[in-house]
Design an enzyme around this catalytic site. Structure first.
Site, PDB file in Angstrom:
ATOM      1  N   ASP A  94       0.821  -1.208   0.000  1.00 43.38           N
ATOM      2  CA  ASP A  94       0.000   0.000   0.000  1.00 43.38           C
ATOM      3  C   ASP A  94       0.863   1.269   0.000  1.00 43.38           C
ATOM      4  O   ASP A  94       2.037   1.253   0.365  1.00 43.38           O
ATOM      5  CB  ASP A  94      -0.863   0.057   1.265  1.00 43.38           C
ATOM      6  CG  ASP A  94      -1.909  -1.046   1.323  1.00 43.38           C
ATOM      7  OD1 ASP A  94      -1.875  -1.960   0.475  1.00 43.38           O
ATOM      8  OD2 ASP A  94      -2.743  -0.990   2.239  1.00 43.38           O
ATOM      9  N   HIS A 244       3.760  -2.174   3.120  1.00 41.31           N
ATOM     10  CA  HIS A 244       3.768  -0.832   2.521  1.00 41.31           C
ATOM     11  C   HIS A 244       5.034  -0.603   1.706  1.00 41.31           C
ATOM     12  O   HIS A 244       6.126  -0.471   2.279  1.00 41.31           O
ATOM     13  CB  HIS A 244       3.654   0.220   3.630  1.00 41.31           C
ATOM     14  CG  HIS A 244       2.341   0.153   4.354  1.00 41.31           C
ATOM     15  ND1 HIS A 244       2.077  -0.765   5.332  1.00 41.31           N
ATOM     16  CD2 HIS A 244       1.194   0.880   4.196  1.00 41.31           C
ATOM     17  CE1 HIS A 244       0.834  -0.602   5.766  1.00 41.31           C
ATOM     18  NE2 HIS A 244       0.280   0.387   5.102  1.00 41.31           N
TER      19      HIS A 244
HETATM   20 ZN   LIG Z   1      -2.482   3.115   3.391  1.00 36.72          ZN
END
Ligand SMILES: [Zn+2]
Length: 300
Positions: A94, A244
């Site tokens: 992400d 991430h």
């Molecule tokens: Zn996020």
């Protein structure tokens, strides 16, 4: 216990006690860490006049994955949390694209695994500055999905805000790839009945995760790895790990490690839609056109 000192929605103190400094881990969590502040923060979004180096020509990339007509597309407006196809894992990243994303894609490709990137329009960087990176991920067979334009919490947002957050990113992906994504990961995992209703209208399937690496929470790479190793006796955990690519340690260490972990366990690391048994690419995207040439509208 390290104190929080800021972040989206934070109303407490933004200062730290003596000997600690306030570190911006991400836009929703700032944490007091021991020592002095060091200039390790992501650089601000730069103007389009200083683009990063371009990626080598797409002619050197792997061909698009072969479409599969098999599978059943899942339901717009529903919330999903884990894989359903036996022996699969859907690694997800992400908050990119950002500085580290391109090298992460290379690592994944070398490991011969597929992943899913939940991209934002503007957060650490501007999506149009990383158009070549997104194109490389897409052309390599990784899935591109939505994480909203500006990393907004949609759970309490009104329909107008949700619509703007969704469609502005759609516009960017239409220009860059010629697709409209059909999967969304809500920032902060924020969902609500009204949010899901909006997603049904906007034709998105919603997914969170069932293994949180907590890389966003400043967990060490080793501690994140331990969460995978703790699955020891579960040979087919059908996991969707949350990680991430906007974080350097994840892109350079944890992400490639997860790919190798999956390979060594005999799990097939596939895109989100594949681990859900959806048709490819029909479960992933609407094809809405051809990539467009960069023009003056490619700005954040
Ligand atoms: Zn996020």
């Amino acid at each position: 216990m390290l104190a929080q000192c800021g972040g989206s929605g934070w109303t407490g103190s933004t200062s730290c006690v003596s000997g600690y400094f306030c570190s911006v881990l991400n836009d929703w969590y700032h944490q007091c860490l021991p020592g002095q502040a060091t200039p390790t923060l992501p650089p601000p979004v730069q103007s389009s006049t200083s683009l990063p180096p371009t990626i080598p020509s797409s002619t050197t990339l792997a061909p698009l994955p072969q479409p599969s007509v098999n599978g059943t597309e899942l339901i717009f407006g529903n919330l999903y949390t884990g894989c359903t196809v036996a022996g699969t894992i859907a690694i997800t990243f992400d908050d990119g694209p950002f500085t580290w994303t391109s090298a992460l894609i290379d690592s994944l490709n070398t490991a011969k695994v597929k992943a899913t990137f939940f991209v934002v329009g503007r957060m650490y960087g501007c999506i149009y500055q990383y158009a070549d990176v997104i194109k490389k991920a897409y052309d390599s067979g990784h899935q591109i999905a939505s994480h909203t334009w500006s990393h907004a919490n949609l759970s309490g947002a009104n329909s107008g805000t949700i619509n703007t957050e969704i469609t502005r990113l759609e516009t960017a992906l239409k220009k860059i790839l010629g697709i409209r994504p059909k999967w969304l990961r809500p920032p902060y995992g924020g969902t609500s009945a009204s949010m899901l209703s909006n997603m049904r209208t906007l034709r998105y399937k919603v997914v969170t995760w069932n293994l949180d690496t907590e890389d966003w929470n400043n967990l060490s790479v080793q501690s994140s790895q331990a969460k995978f190793n703790a699955l020891n006796n579960n040979r087919d955990p059908k996991i969707i790990p949350l990680a991430h690519d906007a974080l350097q340690s994840t892109a350079q260490q944890l992400g490639p490690w997860i790919a190798n972990w999956a390979n060594q366990r005999g799990l097939k690391a596939v895109t989100l839609s594949e681990c859900m048994g959806e048709p490819i690419p029909g479960g992933q995207y609407d094809i809405v056109g051809q990539p467009e040439p960069r023009d003056g509208t490619w700005t954040c």
